[in-house]
Design a protein around this motif. Structure first.
Motif, PDB file in Angstrom:
ATOM      1  N   GLN A  70      19.250  70.603  47.843  1.00 36.16           N
ATOM      2  CA  GLN A  70      19.566  69.893  46.604  1.00 36.16           C
ATOM      3  C   GLN A  70      20.658  68.856  46.837  1.00 36.16           C
ATOM      4  O   GLN A  70      20.569  67.733  46.325  1.00 36.16           O
ATOM      5  CB  GLN A  70      20.004  70.886  45.530  1.00 36.16           C
ATOM      6  CG  GLN A  70      20.259  70.249  44.190  1.00 36.16           C
ATOM      7  CD  GLN A  70      20.598  71.256  43.125  1.00 36.16           C
ATOM      8  OE1 GLN A  70      20.802  72.427  43.398  1.00 36.16           O
ATOM      9  NE2 GLN A  70      20.668  70.808  41.886  1.00 36.16           N
ATOM     10  N   LEU A  73      19.109  65.928  48.796  1.00 35.25           N
ATOM     11  CA  LEU A  73      18.220  65.129  47.948  1.00 35.25           C
ATOM     12  C   LEU A  73      19.010  64.308  46.933  1.00 35.25           C
ATOM     13  O   LEU A  73      18.667  63.151  46.661  1.00 35.25           O
ATOM     14  CB  LEU A  73      17.217  66.026  47.232  1.00 35.25           C
ATOM     15  CG  LEU A  73      16.101  66.589  48.116  1.00 35.25           C
ATOM     16  CD1 LEU A  73      15.313  67.630  47.343  1.00 35.25           C
ATOM     17  CD2 LEU A  73      15.197  65.476  48.608  1.00 35.25           C
ATOM     18  N   HIS A  76      20.361  61.329  48.610  1.00 32.74           N
ATOM     19  CA  HIS A  76      19.314  60.513  49.238  1.00 32.74           C
ATOM     20  C   HIS A  76      19.460  60.480  50.756  1.00 32.74           C
ATOM     21  O   HIS A  76      19.294  59.436  51.381  1.00 32.74           O
ATOM     22  CB  HIS A  76      19.299  59.086  48.672  1.00 32.74           C
ATOM     23  CG  HIS A  76      19.111  59.036  47.199  1.00 32.74           C
ATOM     24  ND1 HIS A  76      17.898  59.326  46.609  1.00 32.74           N
ATOM     25  CD2 HIS A  76      19.980  58.760  46.194  1.00 32.74           C
ATOM     26  CE1 HIS A  76      18.031  59.220  45.309  1.00 32.74           C
ATOM     27  NE2 HIS A  76      19.279  58.881  45.020  1.00 32.74           N
ATOM     28  N   TRP A  78      17.974  63.132  52.746  1.00 32.90           N
ATOM     29  CA  TRP A  78      17.133  64.223  53.212  1.00 32.90           C
ATOM     30  C   TRP A  78      16.342  63.844  54.458  1.00 32.90           C
ATOM     31  O   TRP A  78      15.617  62.856  54.477  1.00 32.90           O
ATOM     32  CB  TRP A  78      16.174  64.684  52.130  1.00 32.90           C
ATOM     33  CG  TRP A  78      15.193  65.671  52.671  1.00 32.90           C
ATOM     34  CD1 TRP A  78      13.878  65.474  52.913  1.00 32.90           C
ATOM     35  CD2 TRP A  78      15.469  67.000  53.100  1.00 32.90           C
ATOM     36  NE1 TRP A  78      13.318  66.594  53.446  1.00 32.90           N
ATOM     37  CE2 TRP A  78      14.270  67.550  53.584  1.00 32.90           C
ATOM     38  CE3 TRP A  78      16.619  67.779  53.133  1.00 32.90           C
ATOM     39  CZ2 TRP A  78      14.191  68.844  54.077  1.00 32.90           C
ATOM     40  CZ3 TRP A  78      16.531  69.058  53.623  1.00 32.90           C
ATOM     41  CH2 TRP A  78      15.332  69.579  54.081  1.00 32.90           C
TER      42      TRP A  78
END
Length: 113
Positions: A70, A73, A76, A78
């Motif tokens: 989480q 992600l 940004h 990942w």
């Protein structure tokens, strides 16, 4: 058995970090992502009975994996390699904190007696 589990987890981490295409990459990496945080959380829970400790460690492993995913992600950032490295770093940190806490408790008990 513990040695085999450690070897499988290590191979999974290496396969993911080195980006090696292998049919064993996905299951071994998943094994690493579940076992590494579970062992770290389990090391911090020395006071519980074995069944409770394993259940809480498994839940903690899933929580660590989901929190890392989480956070990556949301930022940004990942990537599979980054996720495996982040889970490894968090697991190592949790394990070292439990190790330091255990040794501080022993040192305090030896000074008191």
């Amino acid at each position: 058995m513990a040695g085999a589990a450690t070897a499988i987890a290590g191979v999974g981490a290496v396969l993911a970090l080195a980006d090696i295409g292998s049919p064993l990459r996905a299951p071994f990496t998943l094994f690493f992502l579940l076992v590494a945080p579970a062992c770290a959380v389990g090391a911090a829970l020395r006071g519980l009975d074995p069944l409770s400790r394993s259940v809480v460690a498994a839940g903690g492993a899933v929580a660590v994996d989901m929190l890392v995913a989480q956070a990556m992600l949301a930022l940004h950032t990942w990537t599979v390699r980054g996720g495996v490295a982040a889970v490894a770093a968090v697991s190592l940190l949790l394990f070292l904190l439990a190790h330091v806490r255990r040794h501080r408790g022993r040192a305090a008990k030896s000074r008191a007696s």
